[in-house]
Scaffold this motif. Structure first.
Motif, PDB file in Angstrom:
ATOM      1  N   GLY A 373     -10.887  50.226  16.653  1.00 60.44           N
ATOM      2  CA  GLY A 373     -10.797  51.658  16.386  1.00 60.44           C
ATOM      3  C   GLY A 373      -9.858  52.424  17.303  1.00 60.44           C
ATOM      4  O   GLY A 373      -9.524  53.581  17.023  1.00 60.44           O
ATOM      5  N   PHE A 374      -9.448  51.802  18.412  1.00 59.62           N
ATOM      6  CA  PHE A 374      -8.706  52.546  19.435  1.00 59.62           C
ATOM      7  C   PHE A 374      -7.306  51.992  19.708  1.00 59.62           C
ATOM      8  O   PHE A 374      -6.564  52.549  20.501  1.00 59.62           O
ATOM      9  N   TYR A 375      -6.952  50.889  19.061  1.00 57.23           N
ATOM     10  CA  TYR A 375      -5.675  50.210  19.315  1.00 57.23           C
ATOM     11  C   TYR A 375      -4.494  51.166  19.125  1.00 57.23           C
ATOM     12  O   TYR A 375      -3.613  51.280  19.979  1.00 57.23           O
ATOM     13  N   ASP A 376      -4.493  51.877  17.994  1.00 56.55           N
ATOM     14  CA  ASP A 376      -3.378  52.800  17.727  1.00 56.55           C
ATOM     15  C   ASP A 376      -3.438  54.033  18.614  1.00 56.55           C
ATOM     16  O   ASP A 376      -2.416  54.518  19.093  1.00 56.55           O
ATOM     17  N   ALA A 377      -4.643  54.537  18.825  1.00 59.95           N
ATOM     18  CA  ALA A 377      -4.800  55.775  19.596  1.00 59.95           C
ATOM     19  C   ALA A 377      -4.377  55.603  21.048  1.00 59.95           C
ATOM     20  O   ALA A 377      -3.837  56.539  21.653  1.00 59.95           O
TER      21      ALA A 377
END
Length: 493
Positions: A373-377
């Motif tokens: 859920g946080f890879y791109d962010a």
């Protein structure tokens, strides 16, 4: 010759060539100094017999006339470098008992050049730290002292910095992921250099963050850094990130003539709350280079303010991936298991026991920023910021800037225990001037340039163009000559 351990590499090389001393005598002088310096906790794995054997072999080479510049020079090796048959723990409990069956390429290059290994040097666990307080071996102490406090030598190459500053060895290897050579060098009044990413092989060096780590020399002078780097560097087919670029004669480039060179002063490095002494030293460095004939210009590196957060996303992400291999199965520490415990419990208990709090913190941060859920962010955004930081430097160098002058650290050495417990983020701010260099893969060097009001050393940093270490070293040589820094810590240990 007295005080042989206080010689520089260049002085020792010349004395050896003239027959005024021997490698064995140099080595014994250093071994004696190490024996009397237990309070500094710099050397953690002692190899006196290996050192004596290597010194005798170096003397035979010298006698035969087959002697490169580093032949017979006694060195300390940071515990991050794998050394064949000698404990290589990376300052961590999880690698307890690990003795590699191979030699790192950098340490092998130095041994091939005739250098002598005195032993392994203390460091922050897995090179994660700015104060050498995360080591399984305990804190390293800075040889500089101004009151009853023990001061940090910086990190992660704190053992290397302390050993060189206290004349326990003529020079030492360090590694630099976000400032781990340059910051300790500034805190201890020595020269520390991070080469261009890919100049020195990373093979056999325990990985922290593979796209940032780079080995480099920690020495008493700029000339010594040039001599030692030439022996360390070179293409290595075992490391896919090692550059197949010829290694120049770095020492030959040290003319001290920097007339017409363009030195950039980045306005973004003027930080809020920066001590007046650091600001004054920076202005003095600017004046010294100007007096030596360089042209000083103001430059902008607009994405600098994002460097620290980007670094502390990318480095832990790579660390969490690299440290996944330490599982208690193949080597190193394995936790005692209760009846009924399976493989999952073994992994969990081993890693909980084997990794210290700072390593655990970074592994958890890294795992978090890489999670679905946080890879791109986080991670992808940090990678984009890194590309912008690199572009800032490229644009400045394209405008004809030869080197960039900045402070090396935001303060002088602080007391052990003063920062580590209070707030990890405050500790991370120690890397504010150094991380950009790693993110952009550039060469950087810290040169001791003065003392603060309390009498502690302060360093200035030069950042060079990629692959132009020779030119950067020459500018550092001119800066060193102008600063005339000769202060040494008074012996109390």
């Amino acid at each position: 010759m007295g005080d042989l351990n206080k010689l520089t590499i260049a002085e020792a090389r010349d004395a050896l060539a003239r027959g005024e001393t021997t490698a064995v005598e140099l080595t014994e002088a250093c071994l004696g100094a190490i024996e009397g310096a237990g309070k500094l906790n710099a050397f953690v794995h002692h190899t006196p017999e290996i050192a004596r054997d290597q010194a005798r072999a170096a003397d035979a080479r010298l006698k035969a006339g087959d002697a490169p510049a580093m032949c017979g020079i006694p060195l300390g090796i940071k515990d991050l470098f794998c050394t064949k048959g000698v404990a290589s723990q990376a300052g961590s409990r999880i690698l307890e008992g690990f003795k590699p069956e191979y030699e790192s390429t950098v340490s092998q290059n130095l041994l091939d050049a005739g250098a002598v290994m005195l032993g392994k040097l203390n460091m922050d666990e897995f090179a994660m730290g700015s104060s050498n307080e995360t080591s399984v071996y305990g804190d390293v102490v800075n040889p500089w002292k101004i009151d009853e406090r023990d001061l940090t030598p910086g990190g992660s190459s704190g053992g290397s910095a302390s050993a060189v500053a206290a004349d326990l060895c003529l020079a030492a290897t360090g590694t630099d992921t976000g400032g781990s050579i340059r910051q300790p060098a500034a805190f201890t009044g020595i020269t520390g250099m991070k080469p261009t990413y890919g100049r020195c092989s990373r093979w056999g060096i325990v990985a922290f963050a593979s796209s940032l780590d780079q080995a480099g020399p920690m020495t008493k002078t700029v000339r010594d850094a040039a001599i030692m780097l030439a022996a360390m560097a070179g293409h290595d087919p075992k490391d896919s990130t090692s550059a197949d670029i010829p290694v120049p004669d770095f020492e030959a480039a040290l003319t001290g003539d920097i007339r017409g060179k363009v030195i950039g002063i980045p306005r973004e490095y003027r930080m809020d709350g920066m001590p007046d002494e650091i600001e004054a030293l920076w202005a003095e460095g600017r004046r010294m280079l100007e007096d030596a004939g360089a042209r000083i210009i103001d430059i902008s590196l607009p994405h600098t303010k994002y460097a620290l957060p980007a670094y502390y996303v990318i480095a832990p992400a790579e660390a969490s991936s690299n440290l996944a291999r330490y599982d208690g199965v193949r080597y190193g520490h394995r936790a005692k298991l209760a009846a009924g415990d399976g493989i999952t419990e073994m992994y969990e208990k081993t890693r909980a026991e084997g990794f210290g709090p700072e390593v655990q913190r970074r592994v958890m941060i890294g795992t978090y920023v890489l999670s679905a859920g946080f890879y791109d962010a986080y991670y992808n955004r940090a990678r984009k910021v890194r590309a912008l930081i690199k572009r800032d430097f490229d644009e400045v160098f394209d405008q004809g800037v030869d080197a960039i002058l900045t402070p090396a650290t935001p303060s002088a050495a602080f007391g052990l225990g003063e920062m580590a417990e209070a707030d990890p983020v405050r500790m991370y701010l120690n890397d504010v001037f150094t991380v950009t260099v790693n993110l952009a893969g550039l060469p950087g060097i810290s040169v001791p340039a003065g003392l603060d009001a309390k009498g502690l050393p302060l360093g200035l940093q030069l950042i060079g163009r990629p692959w132009e270490e020779a030119d950067m070293l020459n500018t550092a040589y001119a800066l060193e000559a102008a600063a005339g820094f000769v202060s040494k810590p008074a012996k109390w240990w």
